[in-house]
Design an enzyme around this catalytic site. Sequence first.
Site, PDB file in Angstrom:
ATOM      1  N   LYS A 178       0.657  -1.242  -0.026  1.00 22.10           N
ATOM      2  CA  LYS A 178      -0.126  -0.101   0.071  1.00 22.10           C
ATOM      3  C   LYS A 178       0.680   1.277   0.137  1.00 22.10           C
ATOM      4  O   LYS A 178       0.614   2.238  -0.794  1.00 22.10           O
ATOM      5  CB  LYS A 178      -1.040  -0.084   1.339  1.00 22.10           C
ATOM      6  CG  LYS A 178      -1.993  -1.025   1.171  1.00 22.10           C
ATOM      7  CD  LYS A 178      -2.881  -1.142   2.341  1.00 22.10           C
ATOM      8  CE  LYS A 178      -3.839  -2.358   2.315  1.00 22.10           C
ATOM      9  NZ  LYS A 178      -4.621  -2.770   3.251  1.00 22.10           N
ATOM     10  N   GLN A 205      -4.983  -1.260   9.768  1.00 21.09           N
ATOM     11  CA  GLN A 205      -4.877  -2.759   8.985  1.00 21.09           C
ATOM     12  C   GLN A 205      -5.558  -3.799   9.965  1.00 21.09           C
ATOM     13  O   GLN A 205      -5.355  -4.003  11.033  1.00 21.09           O
ATOM     14  CB  GLN A 205      -3.356  -2.996   8.832  1.00 21.09           C
ATOM     15  CG  GLN A 205      -3.239  -4.465   8.107  1.00 21.09           C
ATOM     16  CD  GLN A 205      -3.615  -4.132   6.507  1.00 21.09           C
ATOM     17  OE1 GLN A 205      -3.712  -3.265   5.886  1.00 21.09           O
ATOM     18  NE2 GLN A 205      -3.572  -5.514   6.069  1.00 21.09           N
ATOM     19  N   ASP A 253     -11.284   2.774   3.997  1.00 23.02           N
ATOM     20  CA  ASP A 253     -11.532   1.236   3.790  1.00 23.02           C
ATOM     21  C   ASP A 253     -13.042   1.100   3.530  1.00 23.02           C
ATOM     22  O   ASP A 253     -13.567  -0.339   2.993  1.00 23.02           O
ATOM     23  CB  ASP A 253     -10.965   0.410   4.924  1.00 23.02           C
ATOM     24  CG  ASP A 253      -9.831  -0.148   4.866  1.00 23.02           C
ATOM     25  OD1 ASP A 253      -9.365  -0.705   3.725  1.00 23.02           O
ATOM     26  OD2 ASP A 253      -9.005  -0.158   5.931  1.00 23.02           O
TER      27      ASP A 253
END
Length: 309
Positions: free
Chosen positions: A52, A96, A119
Site C-alpha cells: 500500500k 490494518q 476502507d
Amino acid sequence: MPQILDGIRVRDEIKAELKPRIAALAAKSRAPGLAVVLVGNDPASQVYVRNKIKTCEDLGIRSESLRPPESVTTEELLAIIDTLNARDDMDGILVQVPLPPRVDAKRVLLAIDPAKDVDGFHPMNVGNLVAGLPGPRSCTPAGIMELLKRYGIPVAGKRAVVVGRSVNVGKPAAMLLLHENATVTICHSRTVDLAAVCREGEILVAALGRPAMITGEFIRPGAVVIDVGQTRVTDRALAARIFSRDRNDPDKMAAFDKRGFVWMGDVDPIDVVEKASAYTPVTGGVGPLTIAMLMTNTVAAAERRAGLC
Ligand code: GUN
C-alpha cells in the site's frame, strides 16, 4: 479457452487515471495524504501494508506509517485515531486488520472519522452503501465491480451468487451487484447443497478463504468466476492434489518446492478453465484491485475535503 480477467492491467489503468486527479489536488492545495496504522509484526499484514505504501509512493500520495507494538491497548489506539482524525493533512486513515484479539477492533474502527474511512469499513459508510448514498466503498468489492465494468461484462438482470458473507467482502459485494441490478444470492458454509446454489450463478464470486474449494461442480458452464481467495498454501499434499492435474503449468510444483508455498484461490484453478467463460486468476486477478481502490478512495476523500467534488 475462457477470457482471463487481468487485474494487473485494470489496476494500472486505474492508477493512470488517478495521476491527473492527484496533480490537480497538489496544484490546488496539497497531495492527498494516507495514514496507515499497522499493529505488531504479522508477516502477511506487513506485506500488505508495504504494498500500500509503495503504491502511494508510485502515485505521489503522501503516506505515513504508524507502527504501534503488539502490546498496544485499545485506549492507546483510540488516541492515535483521534490525533489522525484531527490532522488536516491526512485525508485517509487505514487501520490494518486483523488487530490483536485483546484490542476492541469494533471500537477502533468506529472511532475513525467516516470522511477519512478509506476502507469503507465504518458502519456509517456501510449504511451509505446499503442506502445507495455516496461514500467510500469497501475496496475489494469495489475492485470487482470495476473489473466487471472495464471488461464490459453485463451485470443487470444476471443471476449473481456470492459465496461468503464477510462484512468487508461478501456482504458489500452482494450489495454492489444488487445496485447494478443483478439478482443476488449470498451463500456460505452452512448453505444446504452449496454446489447447486453456486451453479445458478452466471456471475460467481468466491470469497470464503478456503483454497480450491469451489470445484467444477459448483460452476455453471459459461459463468464469469471472480476468485477473491488468496491463501498461502504450505501443505505440499494439497498443492500437489490441485496442481498435478494442470497440464498447462507443470512447473507449479517445482516452484512450490523452491519457495515452500503456493498461492491458491478459493476456486479450483484447473476446473475453472474448463467451465468458465471468464475468470480472475490467482494471483493477478482481484488482489491488485484492492489497493487500486484504496488509492481511489483516498483521492476521492482528498477531493471532497478540498471542495473539488
Ligand atoms: N487486511 C486485509 N485486507 C485489508 C484491507 O483491505 N484493509 C484493512 N484495513 N485491513 C486489511
